[in-house]
Design a protein around this motif. Structure first.
Motif, mmCIF file in Angstrom:
data_model
loop_
_atom_site.group_PDB
_atom_site.id
_atom_site.type_symbol
_atom_site.label_atom_id
_atom_site.label_comp_id
_atom_site.label_asym_id
_atom_site.label_seq_id
_atom_site.Cartn_x
_atom_site.Cartn_y
_atom_site.Cartn_z
ATOM 1 N N GLN A 147 -0.502 -3.248 -7.895
ATOM 2 C CA GLN A 147 -0.894 -4.616 -7.605
ATOM 3 C C GLN A 147 -2.101 -4.982 -8.464
ATOM 4 O O GLN A 147 -3.021 -4.195 -8.612
ATOM 5 N N VAL A 148 -2.054 -6.160 -9.026
ATOM 6 C CA VAL A 148 -3.142 -6.651 -9.864
ATOM 7 C C VAL A 148 -3.949 -7.674 -9.070
ATOM 8 O O VAL A 148 -3.388 -8.541 -8.404
ATOM 9 N N GLN A 149 -5.251 -7.571 -9.144
ATOM 10 C CA GLN A 149 -6.121 -8.542 -8.486
ATOM 11 C C GLN A 149 -7.042 -9.189 -9.499
ATOM 12 O O GLN A 149 -7.559 -8.517 -10.408
ATOM 13 N N LEU A 150 -7.248 -10.473 -9.332
ATOM 14 C CA LEU A 150 -8.124 -11.239 -10.210
ATOM 15 C C LEU A 150 -9.173 -11.945 -9.360
ATOM 16 O O LEU A 150 -8.841 -12.520 -8.317
ATOM 17 N N VAL A 151 -10.399 -11.916 -9.825
ATOM 18 C CA VAL A 151 -11.487 -12.569 -9.092
ATOM 19 C C VAL A 151 -12.314 -13.389 -10.066
ATOM 20 O O VAL A 151 -12.866 -12.844 -11.031
ATOM 21 N N GLU A 152 -12.407 -14.689 -9.788
ATOM 22 C CA GLU A 152 -13.224 -15.569 -10.609
ATOM 23 C C GLU A 152 -14.635 -15.659 -10.038
ATOM 24 O O GLU A 152 -14.840 -15.536 -8.824
ATOM 25 N N SER A 153 -15.583 -15.904 -10.913
ATOM 26 C CA SER A 153 -16.967 -16.116 -10.486
ATOM 27 C C SER A 153 -17.657 -17.026 -11.481
ATOM 28 O O SER A 153 -17.155 -17.239 -12.587
ATOM 29 N N GLY A 154 -18.815 -17.566 -11.069
ATOM 30 C CA GLY A 154 -19.624 -18.358 -11.982
ATOM 31 C C GLY A 154 -19.526 -19.857 -11.810
ATOM 32 O O GLY A 154 -20.158 -20.603 -12.561
ATOM 33 N N GLY A 155 -18.739 -20.314 -10.865
ATOM 34 C CA GLY A 155 -18.623 -21.751 -10.664
ATOM 35 C C GLY A 155 -19.856 -22.343 -10.022
ATOM 36 O O GLY A 155 -20.822 -21.640 -9.711
ATOM 37 N N GLY A 156 -19.821 -23.656 -9.833
ATOM 38 C CA GLY A 156 -20.952 -24.304 -9.186
ATOM 39 C C GLY A 156 -21.014 -25.783 -9.492
ATOM 40 O O GLY A 156 -20.055 -26.373 -10.004
ATOM 41 N N LEU A 157 -22.156 -26.355 -9.173
ATOM 42 C CA LEU A 157 -22.407 -27.782 -9.382
ATOM 43 C C LEU A 157 -23.365 -27.955 -10.552
ATOM 44 O O LEU A 157 -24.456 -27.370 -10.556
ATOM 45 N N VAL A 158 -22.952 -28.734 -11.532
ATOM 46 C CA VAL A 158 -23.776 -29.003 -12.702
ATOM 47 C C VAL A 158 -23.732 -30.492 -13.009
ATOM 48 O O VAL A 158 -22.915 -31.224 -12.454
#
Length: 124
Positions: free
Chosen positions: A1-12
């Protein structure tokens, strides 16, 4: 099983920059691409860009070409989406995905694994 995790988003604010990261885990044996998509409120998910993992070939959507840059760190199994000169219309949930095979990589159906998505909000 492959898992992907995004990070770094926000309000700009408009004109600012933001970098998203996509971490992958699991066993990936075959050639593949890592893509970025986004989905704005009330709209369908759209292709942003993708990188062919083996040789780093990159393809961007016209809407982000010249402002967004995809890169990879093979040692860390990470892909990044550097977003510059952000506009309010870039506001969306951004997704990282993995595509196996050698297709064009611009359509959702080509991708087998998806991250949970991360919110990017650009205020005017």
């Amino acid at each position: 099983q492959v898992q992907l995790v995004e990070s770094g988003g926000g309000l700009v604010q408009a004109g600012d920059s933001l970098r998203l990261s996509c971490a992958a885990s699991g066993r990936i044996f075959v050639s593949y691409s890592r893509g970025w998509f986004r989905q704005a409120p009330g709209k369908e998910r759209e292709f942003v860009g993708r990188i062919w993992w083996s040789d780093g070939t990159i393809y961007y959507a016209d809407s982000v070409k010249g402002r967004f840059t995809i890169s990879r760190d093979k040692a860390k199994n990470m892909v990044y989406l550097q977003m510059n000169s952000l506009k309010p219309e870039d506001t969306a949930v951004y997704y990282c995905a993995i595509m196996f095979g050698t297709g064009r990589g611009t359509a959702e159906y080509e991708y087998a694994y998806w991250g949970q998505g991360i919110q990017v909000t650009v205020s005017s």
